[in-house]
Design a protein around this motif. Structure first.
Motif, PDB file in Angstrom:
ATOM      1  N   SER A 279      10.221  -9.414 -25.115  1.00 54.82           N
ATOM      2  CA  SER A 279       9.315  -9.669 -23.669  1.00 54.82           C
ATOM      3  C   SER A 279      10.359 -10.894 -23.308  1.00 54.82           C
ATOM      4  CB  SER A 279       8.131 -10.260 -24.152  1.00 54.82           C
ATOM      5  OG  SER A 279       7.372  -9.212 -24.633  1.00 54.82           O
ATOM      6  N   LEU A 281      12.148 -13.753 -21.063  1.00 55.97           N
ATOM      7  CA  LEU A 281      11.502 -14.730 -19.671  1.00 55.97           C
ATOM      8  C   LEU A 281      12.774 -15.460 -19.189  1.00 55.97           C
ATOM      9  CD1 LEU A 281       8.812 -15.126 -18.445  1.00 55.97           C
ATOM     10  CD2 LEU A 281       9.160 -17.456 -19.739  1.00 55.97           C
ATOM     11  N   ALA A 323       7.575 -14.721 -12.920  1.00 57.50           N
ATOM     12  CA  ALA A 323       6.709 -15.545 -14.162  1.00 57.50           C
ATOM     13  C   ALA A 323       6.275 -16.744 -13.687  1.00 57.50           C
ATOM     14  CB  ALA A 323       8.118 -16.261 -15.041  1.00 57.50           C
ATOM     15  N   ALA A 328       5.112 -15.417 -21.297  1.00 59.05           N
ATOM     16  CA  ALA A 328       5.111 -14.259 -20.616  1.00 59.05           C
ATOM     17  C   ALA A 328       3.662 -13.697 -20.753  1.00 59.05           C
ATOM     18  CB  ALA A 328       6.367 -13.203 -20.985  1.00 59.05           C
ATOM     19  N   GLU A 497       9.575 -12.242 -15.772  1.00 55.25           N
ATOM     20  CA  GLU A 497       9.703 -11.646 -16.898  1.00 55.25           C
ATOM     21  C   GLU A 497      10.405 -10.315 -16.843  1.00 55.25           C
ATOM     22  OE1 GLU A 497       5.383 -10.992 -17.402  1.00 55.25           O
ATOM     23  OE2 GLU A 497       4.850 -13.350 -17.385  1.00 55.25           O
TER      24      GLU A 497
END
Length: 528
Positions: A279, A281, A323, A328, A497
């Motif tokens: 995930s 960022l 973001a 996230a 993200e």
């Protein structure tokens, strides 16, 4: 800001000849006995995961180095070097039963003593995330050759997520114990337990791995070899996929503006699965030790000069989402109700005026230096966009370039003013998020720590408490509070993200099989 000037960056260098992916007359494509060519950019600084966690290193190193577990798409733990495990009712004791037939690539058996060495010694010294996790252990002990017991000082619910290959890679004790890890000769010829073994690294050309004939899973791997072809030019990488000269691209190997076209080709499969554990960022990182970045007003002005929607639409081509803070939306304990910094050039200039940063005759208030991430065109565009965005506030940006090793060294040693960074969330904020903001992880010389130099005792307290709470509600309360503080204080400037594309030859099946995607070991990948 004039976006049309920046858009010119997106239209360059697309017409090129086909790659010459040849060596000694052999094509770097699927070989007669089931080989695979994967694209790789940029060239990694090294291949040993314990020593380096930059993305190119992970992609290659994860085929050679393993950990105790891997994780399904929903982040459920699955066996790897651990065949099974138990967690005590009080959440303080984790017992792992290891596979009994795993060997290092030099033929020496893999045992629980290797795990103890890695988790209590080597990774504690070298790995920015592992240290913050395994220092929570009261003891790490091998009760026999195939059983390891971790006793925690207090419950730590995310501990089960600590054993992904990038987070806790296993290196051979008999090779590294008592040595200078960073200068060990084995770093040039990596030795792991994985389904693929190191064969050759022709610098600037390719990295060649071959199947491990003694791999502990019967009948695996199915692929006989992997060539990681180092192709600096993004357009050339796209052509290699299009023509079939390469069968795999992940992360940002393919420029986002090219993904849709390539995904439509009949011989290629497209997926965004396999990035759930990471995930990622992405943010702009500033060195808080230096003026004017140590002034919150300046950081807020910078945020108002940056248009996240433009980044999503024109740099990421939809393969991202704006973001809103340090966690996230794809990660546990995300807090949706946070302050926002809207794109507002007028407001940014007002803040800069209030700071007394007056414009000179040339319209510039000051000059700052931006260290460009040398990892492909996407990162160059992030840097170019930053320069144009800051110009709208009278801030001149000088772009500085280096290679990937030089970039990592500069960030780790705090020898920068502004750069980009992108860190993984790693299934739980206690593992992937806290490390960037807690003051105890300000560690000069180690990349992917709190390199910006942010310190806040309340943030330290909230992260520490959230990590050990056994109630999900109690954890959420503390993580929501820490997100509100961080968004107000802006230790970094969060942008997007990331949503990454994996493109591969449709004949290859079982390639993206878990939450680590192309960072997994490819033990099950095969040609149908």
């Amino acid at each position: 800001m004039k976006r049309r000037d920046f858009n010119k960056l997106l239209l360059t260098g697309m017409a090129i000849p086909s790659l010459g992916l040849m060596r000694d007359g052999m094509a770097y494509a699927q070989t007669a006995n089931g080989g695979l060519t994967s694209l790789l950019a940029p060239e990694p600084p090294m291949l040993v995961l314990s020593l380096n966690q930059q993305q190119p290193t992970i992609v290659v190193g994860s085929k050679m180095f393993e950990s105790l577990l891997d994780y399904d798409f929903d982040l459920t733990p699955r066996p790897q070097l651990a065949a099974s495990w138990e967690i005590s009712e009080d959440g303080r004791t984790y017992t792992f039963h290891l596979v009994k037939n795993a060997k290092w690539h030099d033929g020496v058996p893999f045992t629980a003593h290797d795990v103890v060495f890695n988790c209590s010694v080597m990774l504690m010294e070298l790995h920015p995330r592992a240290r913050t996790i395994f220092e929570r252990c009261e003891s790490i002990a091998a009760t026999d050759d195939h059983t390891v017991v971790f006793k925690l000082k207090e419950p730590f619910a995310p501990f089960i997520y600590a054993f992904e290959a990038d987070s806790a890679p296993m290196a051979p004790k008999h090779i590294y114990e008592g040595t200078d890890y960073k200068n060990n000769p084995a770093n040039e010829h990596p030795i792991g337990t994985g389904p693929f073994m190191f064969k050759e690294w022709a610098r600037g050309s390719h990295i060649h791995l071959i199947a491990n004939p003694d791999y502990y899973l019967e009948g695996k791997p199915s692929l006989t070899e992997i060539f990681f072809r180092i192709v600096p030019d993004a357009a050339s990488r796209s052509v290699a996929l299009e023509t079939g000269e390469a069968q795999l691209a992940g992360w940002n190997d393919v420029e986002n503006f090219d993904v849709q076209r390539l995904a439509a080709l009949p011989h290629l499969e497209f997926t965004t699965k396999g990035y759930e554990f990471a995930s990622p960022l992405l943010w702009y990182e500033v060195n808080l030790r230096k003026a004017p970045f140590n002034d919150l007003r300046f950081r807020k002005a910078m945020m108002h000069l940056l248009d996240k929607n433009f980044i999503v639409e024109r740099i990421m081509f939809g393969l991202a989402a704006p973001a809103t803070g340090p966690i996230a939306s794809t990660t546990k304990f995300f807090e949706p109700n946070l302050p926002r910094y809207d794109f507002d050039v007028e407001k940014a200039n007002a803040i800069l005026d209030e700071m007394g940063l007056k414009k000179g005759a040339n319209g510039n208030r000051m000059t700052i230096r931006f260290l460009v991430v040398p990892a492909g065109e996407m990162w160059t565009r992030f840097a170019e966009y930053f320069r144009q965005a800051m110009a709208a506030g009278g801030i001149e940006v000088v772009l500085e370039t280096t290679d990937i090793a030089g970039w990592g060294q500069s960030i780790a040693n705090w020898e920068y003013e502004v750069s980009n960074n992108m860190l993984y969330q790693l299934a739980d904020p206690a593992i992937g998020v806290a490390r960037s903001y807690i003051s105890s992880n300000i560690r000069k010389g180690i990349l992917f720590t709190n390199t910006e130099g942010y310190e806040n005792a309340e943030v330290d307290r909230l992260f520490a408490e959230a990590a050990v709470q056994t109630s999900e509600a109690a954890r959420q309360e503390r993580y929501s509070a820490v997100q509100r503080i961080l968004v107000e204080e802006l230790p970094v400037l969060w942008m997007t993200e990331q949503r990454y594309a994996t493109l591969h030859d449709k004949r290859i099946v079982d390639l993206v099989v878990n939450a680590s995607g192309v960072n997994s070991n490819f033990a099950h990948a095969r040609y149908a």
